[in-house]
Design a protein around this motif. Sequence first.
Motif, mmCIF file in Angstrom:
data_model
loop_
_atom_site.group_PDB
_atom_site.id
_atom_site.type_symbol
_atom_site.label_atom_id
_atom_site.label_comp_id
_atom_site.label_asym_id
_atom_site.label_seq_id
_atom_site.Cartn_x
_atom_site.Cartn_y
_atom_site.Cartn_z
ATOM 1 N N ASN A 1 0.836 -1.210 0.000
ATOM 2 C CA ASN A 1 0.000 0.000 0.000
ATOM 3 C C ASN A 1 0.866 1.253 0.000
ATOM 4 O O ASN A 1 0.599 2.227 0.715
ATOM 5 C CB ASN A 1 -0.945 0.025 1.214
ATOM 6 C CG ASN A 1 -1.963 -1.098 1.166
ATOM 7 O OD1 ASN A 1 -2.627 -1.289 0.159
ATOM 8 N ND2 ASN A 1 -2.058 -1.842 2.250
ATOM 9 N N ASP A 2 1.906 1.204 -0.809
ATOM 10 C CA ASP A 2 2.915 2.261 -0.809
ATOM 11 C C ASP A 2 2.884 3.021 -2.139
ATOM 12 O O ASP A 2 3.810 2.952 -2.934
ATOM 13 C CB ASP A 2 4.300 1.640 -0.569
ATOM 14 C CG ASP A 2 5.384 2.688 -0.385
ATOM 15 O OD1 ASP A 2 5.037 3.845 -0.086
ATOM 16 O OD2 ASP A 2 6.578 2.360 -0.549
ATOM 17 N N PRO B 1 2.376 6.835 -4.035
ATOM 18 C CA PRO B 1 2.408 8.277 -3.777
ATOM 19 C C PRO B 1 1.010 8.877 -3.928
ATOM 20 O O PRO B 1 0.140 8.296 -4.582
ATOM 21 C CB PRO B 1 3.367 8.803 -4.847
ATOM 22 C CG PRO B 1 3.321 7.793 -5.941
ATOM 23 C CD PRO B 1 3.104 6.476 -5.269
ATOM 24 N N SER B 2 0.797 10.041 -3.356
ATOM 25 C CA SER B 2 -0.531 10.651 -3.333
ATOM 26 C C SER B 2 -1.095 10.869 -4.739
ATOM 27 O O SER B 2 -2.299 10.725 -4.958
ATOM 28 C CB SER B 2 -0.475 11.981 -2.575
ATOM 29 O OG SER B 2 0.478 12.855 -3.166
ATOM 30 N N TRP B 3 -0.217 11.172 -5.698
ATOM 31 C CA TRP B 3 -0.722 11.465 -7.043
ATOM 32 C C TRP B 3 -1.243 10.226 -7.760
ATOM 33 O O TRP B 3 -1.928 10.337 -8.783
ATOM 34 C CB TRP B 3 0.352 12.154 -7.886
ATOM 35 C CG TRP B 3 1.598 11.348 -8.146
ATOM 36 C CD1 TRP B 3 2.702 11.274 -7.360
ATOM 37 C CD2 TRP B 3 1.849 10.498 -9.275
ATOM 38 N NE1 TRP B 3 3.644 10.435 -7.919
ATOM 39 C CE2 TRP B 3 3.148 9.955 -9.099
ATOM 40 C CE3 TRP B 3 1.124 10.174 -10.414
ATOM 41 C CZ2 TRP B 3 3.725 9.089 -10.018
ATOM 42 C CZ3 TRP B 3 1.693 9.297 -11.344
ATOM 43 C CH2 TRP B 3 2.979 8.767 -11.141
ATOM 44 N N GLU C 1 -2.947 7.739 -5.917
ATOM 45 C CA GLU C 1 -3.991 7.124 -5.096
ATOM 46 C C GLU C 1 -5.332 7.037 -5.818
ATOM 47 O O GLU C 1 -6.070 6.071 -5.665
ATOM 48 C CB GLU C 1 -4.138 7.896 -3.786
ATOM 49 C CG GLU C 1 -2.959 7.683 -2.840
ATOM 50 C CD GLU C 1 -3.073 8.508 -1.570
ATOM 51 O OE1 GLU C 1 -4.031 9.316 -1.476
ATOM 52 O OE2 GLU C 1 -2.224 8.334 -0.683
ATOM 53 N N LYS C 2 -5.652 8.037 -6.635
ATOM 54 C CA LYS C 2 -6.940 8.006 -7.337
ATOM 55 C C LYS C 2 -6.997 6.902 -8.385
ATOM 56 O O LYS C 2 -8.087 6.543 -8.860
ATOM 57 C CB LYS C 2 -7.225 9.364 -7.978
ATOM 58 C CG LYS C 2 -6.271 9.747 -9.106
ATOM 59 C CD LYS C 2 -6.666 11.097 -9.701
ATOM 60 C CE LYS C 2 -5.742 11.507 -10.831
ATOM 61 N NZ LYS C 2 -6.158 12.796 -11.447
ATOM 62 N N GLU D 1 -5.508 3.857 -7.805
ATOM 63 C CA GLU D 1 -5.186 2.593 -7.139
ATOM 64 C C GLU D 1 -6.147 1.475 -7.551
ATOM 65 O O GLU D 1 -5.731 0.332 -7.791
ATOM 66 C CB GLU D 1 -5.211 2.762 -5.624
ATOM 67 C CG GLU D 1 -4.870 1.478 -4.881
ATOM 68 C CD GLU D 1 -4.820 1.664 -3.372
ATOM 69 O OE1 GLU D 1 -4.642 0.644 -2.669
ATOM 70 O OE2 GLU D 1 -4.955 2.813 -2.893
#
Length: 223
Positions: free
Chosen positions: A21-22, A24-26, A28-29, A31
């Motif tokens: 679950n690593d 980056p924030s950019w 996450e959408k 995933e």
Amino acid sequence: MLIRESSARLALIELGDLARNDLPSWLEKHEESLREIVEWASSYLSRPHPEVGRKGHVCPFVKTSMNRELFYLAVESGVPKSSAETAEVLRGYRDWFVELARQHGGAAQYTTILVLFPDLPRDRVVEIIENTQELLKADYVSHGLMIGEFHDGPPAKSGLWNPEFRPLKSPVPLLAIRHMVPTDLPFLKDDPEQLAEYLRRYGKQSPPSMTAPPPARERGEDH
């Protein structure tokens, strides 16, 4: 995750990034799309299918690629303006693929990159995915590579052994990069230049069967 030193805009997600679950924030959408493709690769590409028309996995190489951790995912966010723009981006992944494969030694043939286009609207899929593949195929072949188009249309190309089967269907639009192998002859024989490149690499030998058992050192990874 790998970031290309010469082009920070290119990034490759490794299977371990998702397992930990690593992301980056950019990313996450995206995933859900990434996990959907990993599941598709594991449950569809890496297993036999009754409609393929031959024995063996739908794709003979994916399971070993995943087991050897040579299976990479990339995400191209947004909607490309044209297939020409997308083709230019994929040339960057082509060059990176070649560099990565060199680092993998004897396992280089199992290197795989899937470039996902999760934001692509349905009415642009053929234009972007299939047209880009057509634009790039000859160039990739000249580098000893293959580029494949996958989407949920599904793509028009039928299976080699069952013309009613559409093996390139995937839940997320993507372009896949891998090495050319001897069994790719049917995909290249109708284009004189691509056939010449194939013959330069493999000669006039008959391609081995895709259902032949893998070398002894690989068998444990394919079951």
